[in-house]
Design a protein around this motif. Structure first.
Motif, PDB file in Angstrom:
ATOM      1  N   LEU A   1       0.154   2.568  -0.719  1.00  0.00           N
ATOM      2  CA  LEU A   1      -0.851   0.971  -1.458  1.00  0.00           C
ATOM      3  C   LEU A   1      -1.616   0.218  -0.740  1.00  0.00           C
ATOM      4  O   LEU A   1      -2.552  -0.172  -1.645  1.00  0.00           O
ATOM      5  CB  LEU A   1       0.114   0.170  -0.779  1.00  0.00           C
ATOM      6  CG  LEU A   1       1.603  -0.425  -0.721  1.00  0.00           C
ATOM      7  CD1 LEU A   1       2.391  -0.650  -0.431  1.00  0.00           C
ATOM      8  CD2 LEU A   1       2.082  -0.447  -2.339  1.00  0.00           C
ATOM      9  N   ARG A   2      -2.732   1.295   0.083  1.00  0.00           N
ATOM     10  CA  ARG A   2      -3.836   0.805   0.090  1.00  0.00           C
ATOM     11  C   ARG A   2      -4.835   1.507  -0.911  1.00  0.00           C
ATOM     12  O   ARG A   2      -5.987   1.631  -0.921  1.00  0.00           O
ATOM     13  CB  ARG A   2      -4.542   1.751   1.675  1.00  0.00           C
ATOM     14  CG  ARG A   2      -3.728   1.235   2.912  1.00  0.00           C
ATOM     15  CD  ARG A   2      -4.180   2.216   4.584  1.00  0.00           C
ATOM     16  NE  ARG A   2      -3.630   1.839   5.024  1.00  0.00           N
ATOM     17  CZ  ARG A   2      -3.641   2.155   6.336  1.00  0.00           C
ATOM     18  NH1 ARG A   2      -4.030   3.842   6.208  1.00  0.00           N
ATOM     19  NH2 ARG A   2      -3.011   1.849   7.877  1.00  0.00           N
ATOM     20  N   GLU A   3      -3.814   2.830  -1.569  1.00  0.00           N
ATOM     21  CA  GLU A   3      -4.971   2.726  -3.325  1.00  0.00           C
ATOM     22  C   GLU A   3      -4.556   2.087  -3.845  1.00  0.00           C
ATOM     23  O   GLU A   3      -5.043   2.753  -4.964  1.00  0.00           O
ATOM     24  CB  GLU A   3      -4.397   4.747  -3.278  1.00  0.00           C
ATOM     25  CG  GLU A   3      -5.434   4.781  -1.909  1.00  0.00           C
ATOM     26  CD  GLU A   3      -4.463   6.543  -2.409  1.00  0.00           C
ATOM     27  OE1 GLU A   3      -4.091   6.409  -3.000  1.00  0.00           O
ATOM     28  OE2 GLU A   3      -5.557   7.305  -1.617  1.00  0.00           O
ATOM     29  N   TYR A   4      -3.498   1.287  -3.818  1.00  0.00           N
ATOM     30  CA  TYR A   4      -3.023  -0.173  -4.732  1.00  0.00           C
ATOM     31  C   TYR A   4      -2.285   0.633  -6.150  1.00  0.00           C
ATOM     32  O   TYR A   4      -1.899   0.257  -7.178  1.00  0.00           O
ATOM     33  CB  TYR A   4      -4.265  -0.479  -5.538  1.00  0.00           C
ATOM     34  CG  TYR A   4      -5.418  -1.115  -4.841  1.00  0.00           C
ATOM     35  CD1 TYR A   4      -4.761  -2.090  -4.355  1.00  0.00           C
ATOM     36  CD2 TYR A   4      -6.675  -0.458  -4.309  1.00  0.00           C
ATOM     37  CE1 TYR A   4      -5.879  -2.817  -3.705  1.00  0.00           C
ATOM     38  CE2 TYR A   4      -7.314  -1.404  -3.728  1.00  0.00           C
ATOM     39  CZ  TYR A   4      -7.437  -2.544  -2.991  1.00  0.00           C
ATOM     40  OH  TYR A   4      -8.315  -3.313  -2.018  1.00  0.00           O
ATOM     41  N   ASN A   5      -1.465   1.739  -5.094  1.00  0.00           N
ATOM     42  CA  ASN A   5      -0.755   2.058  -5.960  1.00  0.00           C
ATOM     43  C   ASN A   5       0.546   1.968  -6.204  1.00  0.00           C
ATOM     44  O   ASN A   5       1.825   2.776  -5.146  1.00  0.00           O
ATOM     45  CB  ASN A   5      -1.130   4.094  -6.149  1.00  0.00           C
ATOM     46  CG  ASN A   5       0.148   4.610  -6.975  1.00  0.00           C
ATOM     47  OD1 ASN A   5       0.291   4.434  -7.275  1.00  0.00           O
ATOM     48  ND2 ASN A   5       0.313   6.485  -7.264  1.00  0.00           N
ATOM     49  N   ASP A   6       1.340   0.359  -6.184  1.00  0.00           N
ATOM     50  CA  ASP A   6       2.234  -0.199  -6.421  1.00  0.00           C
ATOM     51  C   ASP A   6       3.315   0.867  -7.075  1.00  0.00           C
ATOM     52  O   ASP A   6       4.565   0.572  -6.817  1.00  0.00           O
ATOM     53  CB  ASP A   6       2.763  -1.068  -5.866  1.00  0.00           C
ATOM     54  CG  ASP A   6       1.935  -1.806  -7.339  1.00  0.00           C
ATOM     55  OD1 ASP A   6       1.426  -1.207  -8.303  1.00  0.00           O
ATOM     56  OD2 ASP A   6       2.209  -2.926  -8.456  1.00  0.00           O
TER      57      ASP A   6
ATOM     58  N   TYR B   1       2.670  -6.766   0.573  1.00  0.00           N
ATOM     59  CA  TYR B   1       1.870  -5.943   0.039  1.00  0.00           C
ATOM     60  C   TYR B   1       1.874  -7.119  -1.320  1.00  0.00           C
ATOM     61  O   TYR B   1       0.723  -7.608  -1.623  1.00  0.00           O
ATOM     62  CB  TYR B   1       2.135  -4.959  -0.788  1.00  0.00           C
ATOM     63  CG  TYR B   1       1.280  -4.556  -2.127  1.00  0.00           C
ATOM     64  CD1 TYR B   1      -0.059  -3.730  -1.369  1.00  0.00           C
ATOM     65  CD2 TYR B   1       1.342  -4.269  -2.924  1.00  0.00           C
ATOM     66  CE1 TYR B   1      -1.035  -3.350  -2.332  1.00  0.00           C
ATOM     67  CE2 TYR B   1       0.252  -3.876  -4.033  1.00  0.00           C
ATOM     68  CZ  TYR B   1      -0.162  -3.574  -3.808  1.00  0.00           C
ATOM     69  OH  TYR B   1      -1.616  -2.971  -5.398  1.00  0.00           O
TER      70      TYR B   1
ATOM     71  N   ASN C   1      -1.153 -10.153  -1.869  1.00  0.00           N
ATOM     72  CA  ASN C   1      -2.255 -10.145  -3.066  1.00  0.00           C
ATOM     73  C   ASN C   1      -1.536 -11.250  -4.479  1.00  0.00           C
ATOM     74  O   ASN C   1      -1.962 -11.957  -4.750  1.00  0.00           O
ATOM     75  CB  ASN C   1      -1.396  -8.869  -4.051  1.00  0.00           C
ATOM     76  CG  ASN C   1      -2.781  -7.863  -3.335  1.00  0.00           C
ATOM     77  OD1 ASN C   1      -3.682  -7.071  -3.229  1.00  0.00           O
ATOM     78  ND2 ASN C   1      -1.897  -6.479  -2.728  1.00  0.00           N
TER      79      ASN C   1
END
Length: 368
Positions: free
Chosen positions: A279-284, A313, A317
């Motif tokens: 999720l730090r790579e925005y890959n939800d 997360y 956001n």
């Protein structure tokens, strides 16, 4: 009458002779003219050919081979006249400037004259050559090391791991991984180092190689896990396929998970950590696929933990739509989120009651 006819006959005869002479001369002149034109044309063409042959910038020579030839014509330095530092700098510089033929000649001379290249420079050449897939250079360095410094050669597992890496980077995955498998059997004390090599190869393969290479990697990663009880390469391979944006890689990750009970146990144990990292790579999207697998293998405790990570997360956001879907999913499964997360969600819902232009009417029960 006769006197009148004679000049006429004579004139016709003279005219006939003159005509024949003219045609003969004309024919000769034409032949001479054509021969002269041919000679001049031939000479001009020959001059052009000679000029083109001597021209260094002839378009036919403007090729990669021409420039490589120019580089390789550079005079080779006398290695016996160089200091140890100068020799190290020379071999590294030759590789960096892509003068590979000259580099091979220099290493060969050092091999024949038993001149020592330092360990640091040698390993740098091994690393760079293997990353570039230059198998011939790696084999030459391996042969050099075996003769000049046998202790270094043995201590580094005969540098076979660099041969394996070069083969894989060149596209010969089957051959490269087979060599690395031999390394695992022969030099078990170096397995921690081999794991690093495998990690680099896995990352490159998932990013750049063909699906055929991925199939080969799948076979060997499962074998390393089952035969040598080293699960790290398998987990690393699964993680890279799982986090990939390519559908074929994602399907391969699911196949790996289904093939290995060891991998299932590790994913179960590390599911939360994997989710936080990705999720730090925005890959939800990868987390959603992980949730599906957790349900598939009935890992409900881990499912709840990962769901909470994903919900946090979405809250961070301010993704109201995503949060609402998670809450509805919890209601369907009879699960509950922590009170702190529910409170933050209610506050966000009050501040913004519209999602996609529609008024949100909560039809679920929050469990406190």
């Amino acid at each position: 009458m006769i006197l009148l006819r004679i000049p006429s006959i004579y004139q016709r005869h003279i005219a006939r002779k003159l005509a024949q002479r003219y045609l003969l001369e004309a024919s000769y002149t034409t032949a001479v003219t054509i021969d002269a034109i041919d000679a001049i044309t031939h000479e001009l063409l020959q001059r052009h050919r000679n000029k083109a042959k001597n021209n260094l910038f002839n378009v036919n020579d403007l090729s990669l081979r021409y420039f490589m030839k120019a580089d390789n014509n550079e005079p080779k330095k006398d290695v016996t006249a160089l200091t140890a530092e100068e020799l190290d700098n020379l071999v590294v510089e030759l590789f960096e400037k892509h003068k590979h033929k000259l580099l091979k000649d220099t290493i060969t001379e050092c091999h024949e004259k038993k001149i020592l290249i330092s360990e640091n420079a040698l390993k740098k050449l091994f690393r760079s050559s293997s990353m570039s897939g230059k198998v011939d250079t790696v084999l030459l360095l391996q042969k050099y090391s075996m003769k000049i410094d046998p202790y270094l050669f043995k201590r580094n597992g005969e540098f076979l791991h660099y041969v394996a890496k070069a083969q894989c980077m060149k596209g010969n995955s089957e051959k490269g991984l087979f060599i690395l498998k031999q390394c695992y059997e022969k030099f078990d004390g170096l397995r921690s180092f081999y794991r690093i090599i495998l990690r680099e190869l896995i990352q490159d393969t998932v990013l750049n190689r063909s699906e055929a290479s991925l199939v080969v990697f799948k076979k060997y990663m499962l074998e390393f896990s089952e035969k040598y009880k080293d699960h790290y390469p398998l987990v690393c391979f699964w993680y890279n396929c799982w986090s990939s944006t390519w559908f074929s890689d994602q399907m391969l990750a699911d196949e790996l998970l289904e093939s290995s009970k060891f991998l299932q146990d590790i994913v179960k144990d590390k599911a939360t950590a994997f989710s936080i990292t990705i999720l730090r790579e925005y890959n939800d999207d990868a987390v959603l696929r992980l949730l599906q697998n957790l349900i598939k293998y009935k890992m409900m405790d881990e499912y709840v933990k990962v769901l909470q990570v994903l919900f946090a997360y979405k809250l961070r956001n301010r993704d109201l739509h995503g949060c609402t879907e998670i809450v509805r999913n919890c209601e369907a499964l009879g699960l509950s989120l922590p009170m702190s997360q529910q409170g933050k969600y209610i506050k966000m819902l009050i501040n913004n009651k519209e999602i996609d232009g529609k008024i949100i009417k909560p039809n679920f029960k929050l469990k406190f």
